[in-house]
Motif scaffolding. Structure first.
Motif, PDB file in Angstrom:
ATOM      1  N   UNK A  69       1.000  -0.775  -0.101  1.00  0.00           N
ATOM      2  CA  UNK A  69      -0.127   0.109  -0.284  1.00  0.00           C
ATOM      3  C   UNK A  69       1.098   1.151   0.131  1.00  0.00           C
ATOM      4  N   UNK A  70       2.194   1.268   0.302  1.00  0.00           N
ATOM      5  CA  UNK A  70       2.536   2.291   1.283  1.00  0.00           C
ATOM      6  C   UNK A  70       3.666   2.299  -0.389  1.00  0.00           C
ATOM      7  N   UNK A  71       3.900   1.396  -1.434  1.00  0.00           N
ATOM      8  CA  UNK A  71       4.295   2.070  -2.335  1.00  0.00           C
ATOM      9  C   UNK A  71       3.884   1.905  -3.830  1.00  0.00           C
ATOM     10  N   UNK A  72       2.396   2.862  -3.470  1.00  0.00           N
ATOM     11  CA  UNK A  72       1.912   3.037  -4.933  1.00  0.00           C
ATOM     12  C   UNK A  72       0.840   1.918  -4.707  1.00  0.00           C
ATOM     13  N   UNK A  73       0.631   1.398  -3.840  1.00  0.00           N
ATOM     14  CA  UNK A  73      -1.403   0.184  -4.034  1.00  0.00           C
ATOM     15  C   UNK A  73      -0.707  -0.700  -4.288  1.00  0.00           C
ATOM     16  N   UNK A  74       0.365  -1.220  -4.723  1.00  0.00           N
ATOM     17  CA  UNK A  74       0.929  -2.790  -4.705  1.00  0.00           C
ATOM     18  C   UNK A  74       0.529  -3.955  -4.337  1.00  0.00           C
ATOM     19  N   UNK A  75       0.219  -4.814  -5.120  1.00  0.00           N
ATOM     20  CA  UNK A  75      -0.571  -6.355  -3.947  1.00  0.00           C
ATOM     21  C   UNK A  75       0.953  -6.521  -3.356  1.00  0.00           C
ATOM     22  N   UNK A  76       0.436  -6.822  -1.756  1.00  0.00           N
ATOM     23  CA  UNK A  76       1.176  -8.500  -1.303  1.00  0.00           C
ATOM     24  C   UNK A  76       1.452  -9.224  -2.575  1.00  0.00           C
ATOM     25  N   UNK A  77       1.234  -9.761  -3.027  1.00  0.00           N
ATOM     26  CA  UNK A  77       1.894 -11.046  -4.462  1.00  0.00           C
ATOM     27  C   UNK A  77       2.868  -9.828  -4.608  1.00  0.00           C
ATOM     28  N   UNK A  78       2.672  -8.530  -5.110  1.00  0.00           N
ATOM     29  CA  UNK A  78       3.893  -8.108  -5.998  1.00  0.00           C
ATOM     30  C   UNK A  78       5.672  -7.871  -4.689  1.00  0.00           C
ATOM     31  N   UNK A  79       4.798  -7.256  -3.286  1.00  0.00           N
ATOM     32  CA  UNK A  79       6.020  -7.357  -2.926  1.00  0.00           C
ATOM     33  C   UNK A  79       7.199  -8.598  -2.199  1.00  0.00           C
ATOM     34  N   UNK A  80       5.902  -9.778  -2.175  1.00  0.00           N
ATOM     35  CA  UNK A  80       6.649 -10.846  -1.961  1.00  0.00           C
ATOM     36  C   UNK A  80       7.598 -11.379  -3.510  1.00  0.00           C
ATOM     37  N   UNK A  81       6.769 -10.737  -4.429  1.00  0.00           N
ATOM     38  CA  UNK A  81       7.713 -11.352  -5.482  1.00  0.00           C
ATOM     39  C   UNK A  81       9.136 -10.122  -5.494  1.00  0.00           C
ATOM     40  N   UNK A  82       8.771  -8.947  -5.210  1.00  0.00           N
ATOM     41  CA  UNK A  82      10.211  -8.108  -5.694  1.00  0.00           C
ATOM     42  C   UNK A  82      11.165  -8.902  -4.065  1.00  0.00           C
ATOM     43  N   UNK A  83      10.454  -9.213  -2.799  1.00  0.00           N
ATOM     44  CA  UNK A  83      10.740  -9.802  -1.906  1.00  0.00           C
ATOM     45  C   UNK A  83      12.479 -10.956  -2.330  1.00  0.00           C
ATOM     46  N   UNK A  84      11.884 -11.689  -2.559  1.00  0.00           N
ATOM     47  CA  UNK A  84      11.755 -13.026  -3.882  1.00  0.00           C
ATOM     48  C   UNK A  84      13.187 -12.954  -4.932  1.00  0.00           C
ATOM     49  N   UNK A  85      13.217 -11.950  -5.370  1.00  0.00           N
ATOM     50  CA  UNK A  85      14.016 -11.795  -6.048  1.00  0.00           C
ATOM     51  C   UNK A  85      14.978 -11.115  -5.885  1.00  0.00           C
ATOM     52  N   UNK A  86      15.247  -9.938  -5.193  1.00  0.00           N
ATOM     53  CA  UNK A  86      16.121  -9.529  -4.151  1.00  0.00           C
ATOM     54  C   UNK A  86      16.565 -10.577  -3.195  1.00  0.00           C
ATOM     55  N   UNK A  87      16.734 -11.581  -2.643  1.00  0.00           N
ATOM     56  CA  UNK A  87      17.122 -12.659  -1.557  1.00  0.00           C
ATOM     57  C   UNK A  87      17.625 -13.477  -2.819  1.00  0.00           C
ATOM     58  N   UNK A  88      16.807 -13.882  -4.456  1.00  0.00           N
ATOM     59  CA  UNK A  88      17.628 -14.990  -4.842  1.00  0.00           C
ATOM     60  C   UNK A  88      19.173 -14.403  -5.651  1.00  0.00           C
ATOM     61  N   UNK A  89      19.005 -13.192  -5.991  1.00  0.00           N
ATOM     62  CA  UNK A  89      19.562 -11.839  -6.797  1.00  0.00           C
ATOM     63  C   UNK A  89      21.268 -11.591  -5.953  1.00  0.00           C
ATOM     64  N   UNK A  90      20.588 -11.149  -4.504  1.00  0.00           N
ATOM     65  CA  UNK A  90      22.101 -10.792  -3.617  1.00  0.00           C
ATOM     66  C   UNK A  90      22.719 -12.467  -3.280  1.00  0.00           C
ATOM     67  N   UNK A  91      22.059 -13.527  -3.468  1.00  0.00           N
ATOM     68  CA  UNK A  91      23.452 -14.563  -3.521  1.00  0.00           C
ATOM     69  C   UNK A  91      24.353 -15.188  -4.426  1.00  0.00           C
ATOM     70  N   UNK A  92      23.582 -14.771  -5.393  1.00  0.00           N
ATOM     71  CA  UNK A  92      24.944 -14.240  -7.162  1.00  0.00           C
ATOM     72  C   UNK A  92      25.343 -13.041  -6.993  1.00  0.00           C
ATOM     73  N   UNK A  93      24.861 -11.610  -7.249  1.00  0.00           N
ATOM     74  CA  UNK A  93      25.234 -10.443  -6.892  1.00  0.00           C
ATOM     75  C   UNK A  93      25.815  -9.935  -5.975  1.00  0.00           C
ATOM     76  N   UNK A  94      27.013  -9.980  -6.173  1.00  0.00           N
ATOM     77  CA  UNK A  94      27.957  -9.222  -4.717  1.00  0.00           C
ATOM     78  C   UNK A  94      27.802  -7.663  -4.610  1.00  0.00           C
ATOM     79  N   UNK A  95      27.578  -7.224  -5.708  1.00  0.00           N
ATOM     80  CA  UNK A  95      27.187  -5.827  -6.198  1.00  0.00           C
ATOM     81  C   UNK A  95      26.107  -5.508  -5.403  1.00  0.00           C
ATOM     82  N   UNK A  96      25.032  -6.136  -5.497  1.00  0.00           N
ATOM     83  CA  UNK A  96      23.627  -6.308  -4.446  1.00  0.00           C
ATOM     84  C   UNK A  96      24.062  -6.480  -3.233  1.00  0.00           C
ATOM     85  N   UNK A  97      24.750  -7.447  -2.582  1.00  0.00           N
ATOM     86  CA  UNK A  97      24.799  -7.950  -1.387  1.00  0.00           C
ATOM     87  C   UNK A  97      25.890  -6.427  -0.722  1.00  0.00           C
ATOM     88  N   UNK A  98      26.610  -5.465  -1.612  1.00  0.00           N
ATOM     89  CA  UNK A  98      27.237  -4.327  -1.365  1.00  0.00           C
ATOM     90  C   UNK A  98      26.116  -3.101  -0.632  1.00  0.00           C
TER      91      UNK A  98
END
Length: 109
Positions: A69-98
């Motif tokens: 809701x506080x990110x442009x009235x996005x659904x909770x599913x959009x938030x969960x997708x974003x979180x899943x993507x960042x979690x997965x990406x940080x495991x292989x992307x040292x720049x993102x982890x930093x």
């Protein structure tokens, strides 16, 4: 402070709120907080938005529905997708982890 929490990387939850996370992430990526809440889908905006959503879920005890809701009235599913993507990406992307470590440190100051 007894130092018992010194092993934990988190800061007391009361230190943060969503708007502070949005402002910090926006400044870090050189976009505006409004861009994080907008419907803009370009990577310049979507990546910082996903990072901010991820940090909100990690640092705050609030629901993905409320975060959405506080990110442009996005659904909770959009938030969960974003979180899943960042979690997965940080495991292989040292720049993102930093980036995530740097942002968390900035928010804990």
């Amino acid at each position: 402070d007894t130092g018992e929490d010194s092993e934990h990387k988190s800061v007391p939850l009361s230190s943060w709120d969503i708007s502070e996370i949005q402002r910090t992430v926006a400044a870090y990526y050189k976009v505006s907080p409004n861009d994080l809440r907008s419907r803009k889908r370009h990577h310049v905006f979507s990546h910082p938005r996903q990072v901010a959503m991820y940090l909100c879920t990690q640092l705050l005890k609030i629901s993905s529905k409320k975060i959405g809701q506080l990110f442009g009235k996005r659904s909770h599913a959009s938030v969960l997708r974003a979180v899943k993507k960042i979690k997965k990406q940080q495991q292989i992307d040292e720049n993102l982890s930093h980036e995530l470590r740097s942002l968390t440190e900035m928010l804990s100051d």
